[in-house]
Motif scaffolding. Structure first.
Motif, short mmCIF file in Angstrom:
data_model
loop_
_atom_site.label_atom_id
_atom_site.label_comp_id
_atom_site.label_asym_id
_atom_site.label_seq_id
_atom_site.Cartn_x
_atom_site.Cartn_y
_atom_site.Cartn_z
N GLU A 1 0.82 -1.21 0.00
CA GLU A 1 0.00 0.00 0.00
C GLU A 1 0.85 1.26 0.00
O GLU A 1 0.63 2.19 0.76
N ARG A 2 1.85 1.28 -0.87
CA ARG A 2 2.76 2.42 -0.94
C ARG A 2 2.19 3.52 -1.83
O ARG A 2 2.74 3.85 -2.86
N LEU A 3 1.10 4.08 -1.40
CA LEU A 3 0.56 5.24 -2.09
C LEU A 3 1.51 6.41 -1.85
O LEU A 3 2.19 6.46 -0.83
N PRO A 4 1.54 7.37 -2.75
CA PRO A 4 2.45 8.52 -2.56
C PRO A 4 1.88 9.53 -1.56
O PRO A 4 1.55 10.66 -1.90
N TYR A 5 1.76 9.11 -0.31
CA TYR A 5 1.25 10.00 0.74
C TYR A 5 2.11 11.25 0.87
O TYR A 5 1.63 12.31 1.24
N TRP A 6 3.38 11.11 0.57
CA TRP A 6 4.32 12.22 0.69
C TRP A 6 3.96 13.39 -0.22
O TRP A 6 4.34 14.53 0.05
N CYS B 1 9.04 13.08 6.24
CA CYS B 1 8.95 14.51 5.97
C CYS B 1 8.03 14.88 4.83
O CYS B 1 7.56 16.01 4.77
N GLY B 2 7.75 13.96 3.92
CA GLY B 2 6.89 14.33 2.79
C GLY B 2 7.51 15.46 2.00
O GLY B 2 8.62 15.34 1.49
N LEU B 3 6.83 16.58 1.91
CA LEU B 3 7.34 17.75 1.19
C LEU B 3 8.28 18.59 2.05
O LEU B 3 8.92 19.51 1.56
N GLY B 4 8.33 18.30 3.36
CA GLY B 4 9.31 18.94 4.24
C GLY B 4 8.86 20.23 4.90
O GLY B 4 9.68 20.94 5.48
N LEU B 5 7.58 20.57 4.86
CA LEU B 5 7.14 21.86 5.35
C LEU B 5 7.47 22.08 6.83
O LEU B 5 8.00 23.12 7.21
N ASP C 1 12.57 10.22 5.07
CA ASP C 1 11.36 9.67 4.47
C ASP C 1 11.70 8.35 3.80
O ASP C 1 12.84 8.16 3.37
N TYR C 2 10.74 7.47 3.72
CA TYR C 2 10.92 6.16 3.08
C TYR C 2 11.04 6.31 1.56
O TYR C 2 11.73 5.54 0.91
N GLU C 3 10.40 7.32 1.02
CA GLU C 3 10.34 7.52 -0.43
C GLU C 3 11.42 8.50 -0.90
O GLU C 3 11.49 9.64 -0.42
N ALA C 4 12.22 8.07 -1.86
CA ALA C 4 13.29 8.92 -2.40
C ALA C 4 12.73 10.18 -3.06
O ALA C 4 13.34 11.25 -2.97
N ALA D 1 10.14 11.91 -2.18
CA ALA D 1 9.83 12.87 -1.12
C ALA D 1 11.09 13.62 -0.72
O ALA D 1 11.06 14.85 -0.55
N LEU D 2 12.19 12.92 -0.60
CA LEU D 2 13.45 13.57 -0.22
C LEU D 2 13.94 14.52 -1.32
O LEU D 2 14.53 15.55 -1.02
N ALA D 3 13.69 14.17 -2.58
CA ALA D 3 14.08 15.07 -3.68
C ALA D 3 13.29 16.38 -3.59
O ALA D 3 13.86 17.46 -3.73
N PHE D 4 11.99 16.29 -3.36
CA PHE D 4 11.17 17.49 -3.22
C PHE D 4 11.63 18.30 -2.00
O PHE D 4 11.75 19.53 -2.06
N THR D 5 11.89 17.61 -0.90
CA THR D 5 12.33 18.30 0.32
C THR D 5 13.68 18.97 0.09
O THR D 5 13.88 20.10 0.53
N ARG D 6 14.58 18.29 -0.58
CA ARG D 6 15.89 18.89 -0.87
C ARG D 6 15.72 20.16 -1.69
O ARG D 6 16.36 21.17 -1.44
N TYR D 7 14.83 20.12 -2.67
CA TYR D 7 14.58 21.34 -3.48
C TYR D 7 14.02 22.44 -2.59
O TYR D 7 14.45 23.58 -2.65
N ASN D 8 13.04 22.09 -1.79
CA ASN D 8 12.37 23.10 -0.95
C ASN D 8 13.32 23.66 0.08
O ASN D 8 13.26 24.82 0.44
#
Length: 143
Positions: free
Chosen positions: A76-81, A111-115, A131-134, A136-143
């Protein structure tokens, strides 16, 4: 009252012009990589006294429609992030208004989007995002 975990930490030094240019190039590259997989939008989020520009997935519902069903059936790995959760907004607001974080180490789990971590960072916290999802970490790194 909490004390910083590392009271001997040195002050943050402002980057040079060359350092800022390198950071801008890395951000452009990262944004381009993200946009190859996702339709994105930049959104201004106001949390208490902080204003944070957040790169996020433009339409989470269309993202779910694109996912192959087999991808998230087993665990059930929906993209909750990819969604900006009300709890993240509330935590970011609380951190921006209610807590002194200068010099404290902060761990954001899932962290999801990291807000929330970005709000903690803006308040002086030294944040580690996880975060478990890579993606999510890419978005957080950008943010």
């Amino acid at each position: 009252m909490s004390t910083p975990l590392n009271p001997h930490a040195e002050k943050v030094v402002e980057p040079t012009a060359a350092g800022r240019n390198r950071r801008r190039r890395r951000l452009r590259y990262l944004q381009k990589a993200i946009k190859t997989s996702y339709d994105t939008v930049l959104q201004d989020i106001v949390c208490g006294g902080l204003s944070i520009e957040l790169l996020r997935v433009a339409d989470v519902d269309s993202l779910l429609d694109r996912l192959p069903k087999i991808q998230f059936r087993p665990d059930e790995r929906l993209p909750y992030w990819a969604d900006l959760w009300p709890s993240s907004l509330a935590l970011a607001k609380y951190l921006s208004e209610g807590i002194e974080l200068q010099g404290l180490e902060v761990l954001e789990l899932g962290c999801g989007l990291g807000l929330a971590g970005l709000a903690a960072s803006r308040k002086g916290g030294v944040v580690t995002f996880t975060d478990y999802e890579a993606d999510a970490l890419a978005f957080t790194r950008y943010n």
